[in-house]
Design an enzyme around this catalytic site. Structure first.
Site, PDB file in Angstrom:
ATOM      1  N   ASP A 179      39.506 -71.030  62.534  1.00 10.58           N
ATOM      2  CA  ASP A 179      38.921 -69.396  62.196  1.00 10.58           C
ATOM      3  C   ASP A 179      40.097 -68.861  61.034  1.00 10.58           C
ATOM      4  O   ASP A 179      39.923 -69.450  60.030  1.00 10.58           O
ATOM      5  CB  ASP A 179      39.059 -69.036  63.540  1.00 10.58           C
ATOM      6  N   TYR A 307      40.501 -58.175  58.553  1.00  9.55           N
ATOM      7  CA  TYR A 307      39.034 -57.647  58.283  1.00  9.55           C
ATOM      8  C   TYR A 307      39.049 -56.419  57.490  1.00  9.55           C
ATOM      9  O   TYR A 307      38.266 -56.348  56.290  1.00  9.55           O
ATOM     10  CB  TYR A 307      38.483 -57.752  59.524  1.00  9.55           C
ATOM     11  N   HIS A 355      34.048 -72.649  69.414  1.00  4.75           N
ATOM     12  CA  HIS A 355      34.806 -72.492  67.927  1.00  4.75           C
ATOM     13  C   HIS A 355      36.064 -72.833  68.277  1.00  4.75           C
ATOM     14  O   HIS A 355      36.966 -73.152  67.395  1.00  4.75           O
ATOM     15  CB  HIS A 355      34.304 -71.133  67.634  1.00  4.75           C
TER      16      HIS A 355
END
Length: 377
Positions: A179, A307, A355
């Site tokens: 990730d 982000y 994930h």
């Protein structure tokens, strides 16, 4: 700048736990929207059950004690207080490795992976392939201080990681990440090429984009079409949301544990590769320990900086300073990954339904890490 490494122990005040239970007990629940199960987001009945267990069944103190079994420390690097686990192996020839967690995760991601890495003898592995394990908390996550200004990026985190390994006395080491960690781990090799012997990524390298479609084979086109159908590709766009208005959403996540739990549950559901509720893939208590850590440290908002400090979304590319291995090649395409990496390990059949596979399959991930670093050490 202080280079002191200070012992650290988790000790959440009881008032914080009492406040959490009180807020959960007083939650104001919305009406159920029409639609089947997860079609409108996390189902109300599902979340009520999970929140009820968080309030009355989940035992933070038990999990806090387990986390405190790992040696933990704080040190200041680049003006930041950095929290990290440092778990040396008893094996004399162990290789140092630094593990980088993802979002919305924390060092909790690796709690079941550390034992198989540091003590393979006790987990059916070869003791000559043991690791000294370092697990830092990314700035703004958990107990690491949040960035105080804009402009942070993976390179800055990678430099902190390289300095941390230097400070711990490790001159030659491996890096790992999934990730967000899949961006950071290769970057450590770029900033410390004389020290990193290999980069191990859970997945994410060689992921195709629209620009790659014209040159794809039929099999690659089929894999690309399957990629587009995954929930984590077509679900809530957290990249866009956290890039556009993280402060707005942080109010709800910081003030309401139900809002925080719903958001985390939504993402853990979307990050599953199988159409199952999160706790059927990853242990429910492990998920709640991660959510609790975010809530109790007040970092649901500060963890969004990767982000809002990014220019836009792009898959991790990797690097060529050190050999690269992956846990799961597909849905990435090796040919595409080799444009930016020296791939020496690319299995296509490792098990996993999530994930965050280190939480789901820690023994398999540990075995695969040992296999990769056995090729480069």
């Amino acid at each position: 700048m202080s280079t002191e490494i200070r012992p650290f122990r988790i000790d959440i005040p009881q008032a914080g736990l009492d406040d959490l239970r009180d807020r959960l007990a007083r939650a104001r629940w919305p009406r159920r929207l029409p639609g089947e199960e997860w079609s409108r987001g996390v189902p109300a009945g599902y979340l009520k059950d999970l929140a009820g267990y968080w309030r009355d069944g989940y035992d933070w103190r038990r999990h806090e004690a387990r986390l405190n079994e790992f040696p933990q420390f704080m040190t200041e690097i680049d003006g930041q207080d950095i929290h990290f686990l440092h778990v040396p192996s008893a094996e004399p020839d162990a290789l140092p490795i630094i593990l980088t967690h993802g979002w919305p995760n924390s060092f909790v991601e690796f709690t079941d992976l550390i034992g198989p890495l540091t003590d393979p003898r006790a987990h059916g592995g070869d003791p000559s392939q043991a690791f000294h394990v370092v697990v830092p908390s990314v700035p703004g996550f958990g107990f690491s201080a949040p960035p105080r200004e804009i402009g942070w990026n993976v390179t800055r985190v990678a430099r902190i990681w390289a300095e941390l390994m230097r400070r711990l006395g490790y001159d030659r080491y491996g890096t790992q990440g999934g990730d967000f960690g899949a961006y950071v781990a290769p970057e450590v090799a770029k900033v410390a090429p004389d020290h990193v012997i290999g980069v191990y990524v859970i997945s994410g390298l060689g992921f195709p984009t629209e620009d790659d479609v014209p040159e794809m084979t039929d099999d690659e086109r089929a894999a690309y079409a399957q990629l587009q159908k995954q929930d984590w590709m077509s679900g809530v766009d957290h990249h866009g949301l956290l890039r556009a208005a993280p402060q707005t959403f942080a109010y709800g996540w910081h003030d309401s544990p139900v809002a925080a739990l719903a958001w985390m549950t939504q993402k853990f559901k979307e990050f599953a590769t199988a159409a199952k509720p999160p706790e059927q893939v990853i242990d429910r208590d492990l998920i709640l320990t991660n959510v609790s850590l975010y809530w109790l440290t007040g970092t649901l908002g500060t963890s969004s900086w990767p982000y809002y400090d990014s220019a836009g979304f792009g898959w991790p590319e990797g690097q060529t300073a050190a050999p690269t291995g992956v846990y799961s090649g597909p849905p990435g395409i090796r040919r595409l990954a080799e444009r930016h990496n020296t791939i020496v390990h690319w299995p296509e059949d490792n098990p996993g339904g999530h994930h965050f596979v280190a939480m789901e399959q820690p023994d398999h991930v540990a075995a695969d890490i040992r296999e990769f670093f056995g090729k480069v050490r």
